[in-house]
Design a protein around this motif. Structure first.
Motif, PDB file in Angstrom:
ATOM      1  N   PRO A   3       0.857  -1.327   0.124  1.00 53.79           N
ATOM      2  CA  PRO A   3       0.048  -0.113   0.056  1.00 53.79           C
ATOM      3  C   PRO A   3       0.701   1.146   0.008  1.00 53.79           C
ATOM      4  O   PRO A   3       0.404   2.371  -0.555  1.00 53.79           O
ATOM      5  CB  PRO A   3      -0.778  -0.179   1.324  1.00 53.79           C
ATOM      6  N   SER A   6       2.057   1.686  -3.561  1.00 52.73           N
ATOM      7  CA  SER A   6       0.851   1.734  -4.870  1.00 52.73           C
ATOM      8  C   SER A   6       0.649   3.180  -5.400  1.00 52.73           C
ATOM      9  O   SER A   6       0.726   3.059  -6.598  1.00 52.73           O
ATOM     10  CB  SER A   6      -0.234   1.225  -4.234  1.00 52.73           C
ATOM     11  N   GLY A   7       0.896   4.153  -4.423  1.00 55.29           N
ATOM     12  CA  GLY A   7       0.534   5.294  -5.136  1.00 55.29           C
ATOM     13  C   GLY A   7       1.420   5.889  -6.256  1.00 55.29           C
ATOM     14  O   GLY A   7       1.055   6.162  -7.209  1.00 55.29           O
ATOM     15  N   GLN A  10       0.736   3.711  -9.214  1.00 54.86           N
ATOM     16  CA  GLN A  10      -0.454   4.147 -10.318  1.00 54.86           C
ATOM     17  C   GLN A  10      -0.089   5.363 -10.777  1.00 54.86           C
ATOM     18  O   GLN A  10      -0.591   5.586 -11.791  1.00 54.86           O
ATOM     19  CB  GLN A  10      -1.358   4.483  -9.166  1.00 54.86           C
ATOM     20  N   ALA A  37      -5.016   0.519  -1.260  1.00 57.05           N
ATOM     21  CA  ALA A  37      -4.668   1.676  -2.111  1.00 57.05           C
ATOM     22  C   ALA A  37      -5.591   2.372  -2.370  1.00 57.05           C
ATOM     23  O   ALA A  37      -5.456   3.697  -2.616  1.00 57.05           O
ATOM     24  CB  ALA A  37      -3.967   1.007  -3.331  1.00 57.05           C
ATOM     25  N   ARG A  40      -6.502   4.880   0.470  1.00 60.52           N
ATOM     26  CA  ARG A  40      -5.533   6.024   0.477  1.00 60.52           C
ATOM     27  C   ARG A  40      -5.398   6.756  -0.629  1.00 60.52           C
ATOM     28  O   ARG A  40      -5.155   8.071  -0.461  1.00 60.52           O
ATOM     29  CB  ARG A  40      -3.996   5.164   0.824  1.00 60.52           C
ATOM     30  N   HIS A  41      -5.596   6.250  -1.820  1.00 58.95           N
ATOM     31  CA  HIS A  41      -5.526   7.256  -2.934  1.00 58.95           C
ATOM     32  C   HIS A  41      -6.727   7.048  -3.879  1.00 58.95           C
ATOM     33  O   HIS A  41      -6.718   6.713  -5.081  1.00 58.95           O
ATOM     34  CB  HIS A  41      -4.370   7.039  -3.682  1.00 58.95           C
TER      35      HIS A  41
END
Length: 111
Positions: A3, A6-7, A10, A37, A40-41
């Motif tokens: 996690p 992941s930002g 992406q 993920a 969070r985003h």
């Protein structure tokens, strides 16, 4: 993917494909990471699709251990039986304790 990373991943995928948002698909353990993920985003994703959704990792590990031990006994795999009995049922103290069961995942699932 974790996690926490992941930002960044992406953002790279959005840039590569020229999209403001992308679809995120997570399977099994990836379904947990995908949910985290997306939480969070959320601005990075058009949608999240969970497949083979893992609901309870602890319960899944217990079932997998029991099924693998049962398979080892029925298949006459005494080496695997000894390894599993020696490490005991989950929760495991190290990932190495979990490895013998993972090694035979496809054979167990086929039965």
């Amino acid at each position: 993917m974790s996690p926490s990373t992941s930002g960044a991943r992406q953002v790279l995928l959005r840039h590569r494909f020229g999209q403001d948002q992308i679809y995120l698909v997570g399977n099994s353990w990836g379904s947990i990471l995908g949910v985290l993920a997306a939480q969070r985003h959320p601005e990075l994703f058009h949608a999240f699709v969970g497949a083979g959704q893992m609901v309870s990792p602890c319960e899944t590990d217990q079932i997998f251990y029991t099924d693998t031990l049962s398979w080892a006994r029925s298949a006459g795999n005494t080496r695997l039986q000894r390894q599993l009995v020696a490490s005991g049922p989950p929760p495991d103290t190290t990932m190495l304790d979990y490895e013998p069961a993972l090694t035979y995942e496809h054979q167990v699932a086929a039965n």
